[in-house]
Enzyme design. Structure first.
Site, PDB file in Angstrom:
ATOM      1  N   ARG A  75       0.857  -1.193   0.000  1.00  0.00           N
ATOM      2  CA  ARG A  75       0.000   0.000   0.000  1.00  0.00           C
ATOM      3  C   ARG A  75       0.890   1.238   0.000  1.00  0.00           C
ATOM      4  NH1 ARG A  75      -4.250  -0.368   4.574  1.00  0.00           N
ATOM      5  NH2 ARG A  75      -5.198  -1.947   3.243  1.00  0.00           N
ATOM      6  N   ARG A 144      -2.321   6.463   9.645  1.00  0.00           N
ATOM      7  CA  ARG A 144      -2.102   6.002   8.267  1.00  0.00           C
ATOM      8  C   ARG A 144      -2.272   7.142   7.264  1.00  0.00           C
ATOM      9  NH1 ARG A 144      -4.748   0.126   7.942  1.00  0.00           N
ATOM     10  NH2 ARG A 144      -3.581  -0.849   9.627  1.00  0.00           N
ATOM     11  N   LYS A 220      -4.773   0.440  14.598  1.00  0.00           N
ATOM     12  CA  LYS A 220      -4.688   1.377  13.479  1.00  0.00           C
ATOM     13  C   LYS A 220      -5.367   2.709  13.812  1.00  0.00           C
ATOM     14  CE  LYS A 220      -6.844  -1.344  10.503  1.00  0.00           C
ATOM     15  NZ  LYS A 220      -7.752  -1.947   9.485  1.00  0.00           N
ATOM     16  N   LYS A 222      -6.800   6.440  11.807  1.00  0.00           N
ATOM     17  CA  LYS A 222      -7.052   7.039  10.491  1.00  0.00           C
ATOM     18  C   LYS A 222      -7.543   8.475  10.599  1.00  0.00           C
ATOM     19  CE  LYS A 222      -8.228   2.564   8.532  1.00  0.00           C
ATOM     20  NZ  LYS A 222      -9.265   1.761   7.862  1.00  0.00           N
ATOM     21  N   CYS A 442     -15.146  -3.578  -1.519  1.00  0.00           N
ATOM     22  CA  CYS A 442     -13.771  -3.805  -1.068  1.00  0.00           C
ATOM     23  C   CYS A 442     -13.134  -4.879  -1.941  1.00  0.00           C
ATOM     24  CB  CYS A 442     -13.765  -4.245   0.393  1.00  0.00           C
ATOM     25  SG  CYS A 442     -14.355  -5.933   0.584  1.00  0.00           S
ATOM     26  N   CYS A 448      -7.572 -11.024  -0.266  1.00  0.00           N
ATOM     27  CA  CYS A 448      -7.743 -10.685   1.148  1.00  0.00           C
ATOM     28  C   CYS A 448      -7.903 -11.947   1.996  1.00  0.00           C
ATOM     29  CB  CYS A 448      -8.949  -9.771   1.335  1.00  0.00           C
ATOM     30  SG  CYS A 448      -9.178  -9.386   3.085  1.00  0.00           S
ATOM     31  N   CYS A 487     -16.430  -9.124   4.272  1.00  0.00           N
ATOM     32  CA  CYS A 487     -16.443  -9.529   5.684  1.00  0.00           C
ATOM     33  C   CYS A 487     -16.846  -8.304   6.514  1.00  0.00           C
ATOM     34  CB  CYS A 487     -15.068 -10.071   6.105  1.00  0.00           C
ATOM     35  SG  CYS A 487     -13.892  -8.810   6.614  1.00  0.00           S
ATOM     36  N   CYS A 491     -14.291  -2.421   4.997  1.00  0.00           N
ATOM     37  CA  CYS A 491     -13.324  -1.628   4.222  1.00  0.00           C
ATOM     38  C   CYS A 491     -13.967  -0.709   3.184  1.00  0.00           C
ATOM     39  CB  CYS A 491     -12.302  -2.533   3.559  1.00  0.00           C
ATOM     40  SG  CYS A 491     -11.318  -3.464   4.750  1.00  0.00           S
TER      41      CYS A 491
HETATM   42 FE1  SRM Z   1      -9.374  -2.468   5.279  1.00  0.00          FE
HETATM   43  C1  SRM Z   1      -8.013  -5.103   6.913  1.00  0.00           C
HETATM   44  C2  SRM Z   1      -8.299  -3.646   2.352  1.00  0.00           C
HETATM   45  C3  SRM Z   1     -10.057   0.516   3.885  1.00  0.00           C
HETATM   46  C4  SRM Z   1     -11.285  -1.671   8.005  1.00  0.00           C
HETATM   47  N1  SRM Z   1      -8.286  -4.062   4.747  1.00  0.00           N
HETATM   48  C5  SRM Z   1      -7.771  -5.020   5.580  1.00  0.00           C
HETATM   49  C6  SRM Z   1      -6.843  -5.966   4.817  1.00  0.00           C
HETATM   50  C7  SRM Z   1      -5.452  -5.411   4.900  1.00  0.00           C
HETATM   51  C8  SRM Z   1      -6.918  -7.455   5.223  1.00  0.00           C
HETATM   52  C9  SRM Z   1      -5.938  -7.957   6.244  1.00  0.00           C
HETATM   53  O1  SRM Z   1      -5.800  -7.374   7.325  1.00  0.00           O
HETATM   54  O2  SRM Z   1      -5.333  -8.978   5.955  1.00  0.00           O
HETATM   55  C10 SRM Z   1      -7.426  -5.801   3.381  1.00  0.00           C
HETATM   56  C11 SRM Z   1      -6.473  -6.094   2.224  1.00  0.00           C
HETATM   57  C12 SRM Z   1      -7.232  -6.619   1.037  1.00  0.00           C
HETATM   58  C13 SRM Z   1      -6.430  -6.653  -0.202  1.00  0.00           C
HETATM   59  O3  SRM Z   1      -6.177  -7.761  -0.703  1.00  0.00           O
HETATM   60  O4  SRM Z   1      -6.078  -5.607  -0.726  1.00  0.00           O
HETATM   61  C14 SRM Z   1      -8.024  -4.417   3.469  1.00  0.00           C
HETATM   62  N2  SRM Z   1      -9.099  -1.673   3.481  1.00  0.00           N
HETATM   63  C15 SRM Z   1      -8.736  -2.352   2.361  1.00  0.00           C
HETATM   64  C16 SRM Z   1      -8.897  -1.513   1.118  1.00  0.00           C
HETATM   65  C17 SRM Z   1      -7.826  -1.777   0.066  1.00  0.00           C
HETATM   66  C18 SRM Z   1     -10.306  -1.718   0.547  1.00  0.00           C
HETATM   67  C19 SRM Z   1     -10.532  -1.201  -0.836  1.00  0.00           C
HETATM   68  O5  SRM Z   1     -11.076  -1.977  -1.624  1.00  0.00           O
HETATM   69  O6  SRM Z   1     -10.215  -0.065  -1.142  1.00  0.00           O
HETATM   70  C20 SRM Z   1      -8.837  -0.107   1.756  1.00  0.00           C
HETATM   71  C21 SRM Z   1      -7.435   0.417   1.867  1.00  0.00           C
HETATM   72  C22 SRM Z   1      -7.433   1.767   2.493  1.00  0.00           C
HETATM   73  C23 SRM Z   1      -6.085   2.432   2.502  1.00  0.00           C
HETATM   74  O7  SRM Z   1      -5.642   2.878   1.446  1.00  0.00           O
HETATM   75  O8  SRM Z   1      -5.516   2.561   3.583  1.00  0.00           O
HETATM   76  C24 SRM Z   1      -9.372  -0.404   3.149  1.00  0.00           C
HETATM   77  N3  SRM Z   1     -10.406  -0.813   5.879  1.00  0.00           N
HETATM   78  C25 SRM Z   1     -10.672   0.260   5.098  1.00  0.00           C
HETATM   79  C26 SRM Z   1     -11.712   1.041   5.681  1.00  0.00           C
HETATM   80  C27 SRM Z   1     -12.354   2.279   5.077  1.00  0.00           C
HETATM   81  C28 SRM Z   1     -11.772   3.543   5.624  1.00  0.00           C
HETATM   82  O9  SRM Z   1     -10.819   3.517   6.396  1.00  0.00           O
HETATM   83  O10 SRM Z   1     -12.281   4.587   5.253  1.00  0.00           O
HETATM   84  C29 SRM Z   1     -12.083   0.407   6.857  1.00  0.00           C
HETATM   85  C30 SRM Z   1     -13.247   0.822   7.796  1.00  0.00           C
HETATM   86  C31 SRM Z   1     -12.931   1.980   8.649  1.00  0.00           C
HETATM   87  C32 SRM Z   1     -12.229   1.563   9.892  1.00  0.00           C
HETATM   88  O11 SRM Z   1     -11.020   1.466   9.877  1.00  0.00           O
HETATM   89  O12 SRM Z   1     -12.914   1.286  10.878  1.00  0.00           O
HETATM   90  C33 SRM Z   1     -11.239  -0.759   6.974  1.00  0.00           C
HETATM   91  N4  SRM Z   1      -9.569  -3.223   7.167  1.00  0.00           N
HETATM   92  C34 SRM Z   1     -10.466  -2.782   8.106  1.00  0.00           C
HETATM   93  C35 SRM Z   1     -10.412  -3.661   9.243  1.00  0.00           C
HETATM   94  C36 SRM Z   1     -11.263  -3.548  10.525  1.00  0.00           C
HETATM   95  C37 SRM Z   1     -10.664  -2.620  11.521  1.00  0.00           C
HETATM   96  C38 SRM Z   1     -11.398  -2.623  12.825  1.00  0.00           C
HETATM   97  O13 SRM Z   1     -11.383  -1.616  13.508  1.00  0.00           O
HETATM   98  O14 SRM Z   1     -11.941  -3.653  13.216  1.00  0.00           O
HETATM   99  C39 SRM Z   1      -9.453  -4.665   8.927  1.00  0.00           C
HETATM  100  C40 SRM Z   1      -9.033  -5.841   9.818  1.00  0.00           C
HETATM  101  C41 SRM Z   1      -8.125  -5.447  10.932  1.00  0.00           C
HETATM  102  O15 SRM Z   1      -7.657  -4.325  11.035  1.00  0.00           O
HETATM  103  O16 SRM Z   1      -7.891  -6.321  11.756  1.00  0.00           O
HETATM  104  C42 SRM Z   1      -8.965  -4.356   7.610  1.00  0.00           C
HETATM  105 FE1  SF4 Z   2     -10.965  -8.001   3.206  1.00  0.00          FE
HETATM  106 FE2  SF4 Z   2     -13.028  -7.755   4.815  1.00  0.00          FE
HETATM  107 FE3  SF4 Z   2     -11.647  -5.599   4.130  1.00  0.00          FE
HETATM  108 FE4  SF4 Z   2     -13.131  -6.742   2.348  1.00  0.00          FE
HETATM  109  S1  SF4 Z   2     -13.877  -5.806   4.253  1.00  0.00           S
HETATM  110  S2  SF4 Z   2     -11.013  -6.117   2.031  1.00  0.00           S
HETATM  111  S3  SF4 Z   2     -13.007  -8.866   2.878  1.00  0.00           S
HETATM  112  S4  SF4 Z   2     -10.891  -7.277   5.343  1.00  0.00           S
END
Ligand code: SRM
Ligand code: SF4
Length: 586
Positions: A75, A144, A220, A222, A442, A448, A487, A491
């Site tokens: 990223r 981030r 994390k 943000k 997502c 993922c 899930c 995201c």
């Molecule tokens: Fe996310 C984890 C992809 C925005 C909440 N997110 C992941 C991971 C890294 C999976 C992992 O931990 O193994 C995913 C990688 C998938 C892949 O193959 O690329 C992933 N998140 C993404 C992206 C690429 C989705 C997309 O299609 O654009 C976004 C990348 C953002 C960036 O450039 O930094 C992405 N993730 C978000 C958002 C939206 C936002 O921030 O506006 C959220 C919800 C907001 C939040 O943070 O609460 C989000 N991602 C999560 C979470 C749950 C966090 C939590 O508080 O429980 C995880 C899992 C974790 O952190 O344990 C996660």
């Molecule tokens: Fe992966 Fe769940 Fe985030 Fe989708 S919402 S990219 S399935 S961690």
């Protein structure tokens, strides 16, 4: 694995890591496997790197007794989502040379590469840094990528909010020298230029990272900056936010500060829930970075380090209460925040097509389905954008809705760029149903590791099914936000969409309704574990009802609450409550 008594495993890993070094260098040198050690996989996140494997072929490889097809997702941190044409060309080249040939624009204005194998990791990170981007702190328990409204409408204000986003990004960057040591040593002794200015800690004996300390944050973190009336950055979903308050058309008087938003939850665990950020107070522009640092420090000291599922700032604020939290922030700042000022958000979507700014420069917002920039025979998007980047003198802006603004086009260049947009089929990319233009999915499968169901590979087809209903209902031009995730981590911020699908199992989704059209209200579970393919039929009577019964200007999210399809969610803690029992199952 190192442990810290009573703390989550990640705390032990950070503790023993010598400021994020761990044994990453040894792991990179080990050619016997395509993976890194379990602990190092946690540490590389702080460097912007996730180990993954191709889940489409996991079973087949297991049968052949081969290790999973490991590769890495990288990223790239892009403060405010702004990239120069030269940087775009580098991202394009890296996608083709080292990754899977696609550029992913994320929901947080960043680039992602998928499919980088271990032996190419160091070279790839090095080249990203040579392009004057970096990947440090793109993931991990730190602040981030800082987002900001890309704003072609109010381009005078954009320069100032971008400056704030960049200043916060720099100020809250980790100072460890580990990143340089591991990725930027090219053997010549020359240091690669980096985009963040603060001095790095080169000496691992240094007792503390000045802001984070040895254990960094509990989870994390943000940050975003929004400019009303657009809430395209979805400010309520983030730990820390700044809402620009304007005086007149283009002077920023200061910022309303928001804290404690987040989407992630776990199915079946009601101690976890999505939550919208609270308003903390108002600060002047010169106080903004200091307030941000104070919020980070309070989270550092009060966040839950025992249970990672409850470690985000949103739970810290639930535990402390917003008033006590504000008091701690003010103590660190040594000034009081003022009362929040008036503001109004209209929506959280992008405005597609051409817009002219106050200088007569042009901006073209391009719809990019689920942020995936790659070539097919029918639609060579990557190639088309490369052709534009070669002549463009303005910049590119990634949006939080996974779209792209070709920004700051001079009047002289407009016709040349229009020709390229036409030649590569981009000029009418937004001639689609308003629902599709307001959709987000997502990544999910196959990369993922946490996905329970498909998302970006499935939502476009599901929308095609719903579009038949929209045509029948006469709603083709109505912007109804629809979002899907594979899930419950959220995201694509599904819990603030008017229609949200959240993966439960292959082909099965929870359906949520009633999120605010401007991202200002959480949704509620309407139907549990439905087959995705049944969704158009489930939504049909509701959409037809909406078309007939809606009041003037009433959004779909507001309507489903007024019409009693779901109860309003007023608070994150109530997200799991008041579900009409039993939630519809099909
Ligand atoms: Fe996310 C984890 C992809 C925005 C909440 N997110 C992941 C991971 C890294 C999976 C992992 O931990 O193994 C995913 C990688 C998938 C892949 O193959 O690329 C992933 N998140 C993404 C992206 C690429 C989705 C997309 O299609 O654009 C976004 C990348 C953002 C960036 O450039 O930094 C992405 N993730 C978000 C958002 C939206 C936002 O921030 O506006 C959220 C919800 C907001 C939040 O943070 O609460 C989000 N991602 C999560 C979470 C749950 C966090 C939590 O508080 O429980 C995880 C899992 C974790 O952190 O344990 C996660
Ligand atoms: Fe992966 Fe769940 Fe985030 Fe989708 S919402 S990219 S399935 S961690």
């Amino acid at each position: 694995m190192a442990t810290t008594i009573g703390k989550s495993a990640n705390e032990g890993i950070k503790d023993a890591s010598q400021y994020l070094r761990g044994t990453i260098l040894d792991g990179l040198a080990n050619a016997a496997t395509g993976s890194l050690s379990k602990d190092d996989q946690q540490l590389t996140k702080f460097h912007g790197i996730y180990q993954q494997d191709d889940r489409d072929i996991r079973g087949e490889r297991r049968k052949k007794k081969l290790e999973p097809a490991y590769s890495f997702m990288i990223r790239v941190r892009v403060p405010g989502g702004v990239a120069t044409p030269a940087q775009w060309l580098e991202m394009d080249r890296i996608a083709l040379e080292h990754a899977n040939g696609a550029l992913k624009l994320t929901t947080r204005q960043a680039f992602q590469f998928h499919g980088v194998i271990k032996s190419n990791l160091k070279k790839t990170i090095y080249e990203i840094n040579q392009s004057l981007f970096d990947t440090l702190a793109a993931c991990g328990d730190v602040n981030r990528n800082v987002m900001c409204n890309p704003n072609p409408h109010q381009s005078k204000v954009h320069a100032e909010v971008l400056q704030l986003a960049t200043a916060i990004s720099n100020h809250l960057s980790p100072r460890t020298g580990a990143y340089h040591e591991i990725w930027l040593d090219d053997g010549t002794g020359e240091k690669v230029k980096v985009t963040y200015d603060p001095p790095l800690i080169d000496d691992i004996a240094d007792p503390e990272e000045p802001i984070y300390g040895k254990h960094y944050l509990p989870r994390k973190f943000k940050t975003v900056v929004a400019v009303p009336p657009s809430n395209d950055v979805d400010i309520y979903a983030h730990d820390l936010g700044y809402i620009a308050i304007l005086e007149g058309e283009d002077k920023i008087a200061g910022y309303n500060v928001t804290v404690g938003g987040g989407m992630g939850m776990t199915h079946g665990n009601e101690e976890t829930f999505p939550r919208l950020a609270d308003l903390l107070g108002f600060c002047t522009p010169d106080q903004a970075v200091k307030v941000g640092e104070a919020v980070v420090r309070v989270q550092r000291d009060h966040g839950n380090r025992d249970v990672r599922a409850n470690a985000r700032l949103k739970y810290t604020i639930e535990k402390m209460g917003i008033d006590a939290f504000r008091e701690e922030v003010e103590k660190l700042c040594q000034f009081k925040l003022q009362a929040p000022r008036e503001f109004h958000f209209e929506d959280n979507g992008d405005r597609y097509g051409w817009i002219k700014d106050h200088r007569g420069h042009w901006h073209f917002t391009l719809y990019v389905e689920n942020g995936r920039v790659y070539d097919t025979k029918e639609y060579p998007l990557l190639t088309g954008l490369r052709a534009i980047a070669k002549i463009h003198t303005g910049d590119f802006r990634l949006t939080a809705n996974q779209n792209l603004i070709i920004a700051d086009i001079t009047p002289q260049q407009k016709s040349e760029i229009t020709e390229l947009l036409e030649q590569y089929g981009m000029i009418d990319a937004h001639e689609r149903s308003a629902m599709r233009l307001h959709s987000l999915a997502c990544v999910a499968l196959p990369t993922c590791g946490l996905a329970l169901a498909e998302s970006q590979r499935y939502l476009p087809d599901l929308i095609t099914g719903i579009e038949a209903v929209l045509e029948e209902a006469g709603l083709r031009h109505d912007a109804i936000t629809i979002r899907m995730t594979g899930c419950p981590n959220g995201c694509a911020r599904p819990y603030i969409a008017e229609i949200g699908f959240v993966g439960k199992a292959p082909g099965k989704y929870n359906l949520y309704l009633g999120g605010g059209h401007a991202g200002q209200r959480l949704s509620k579970l309407y139907a549990a574990s439905i087959r995705g393919d049944d969704a158009p039929q489930i939504l049909k009577p509701i959409l037809l009802d909406y078309a007939k019964q809606r009041e003037d200007g009433e959004s779909f999210g507001d309507f489903v609450i007024r019409a009693g399809y779901v109860k309003e969610t007023k608070d994150g803690r109530d997200f799991h409550k008041d579900v009409v029992e039993p939630a519809l199952t099909v």
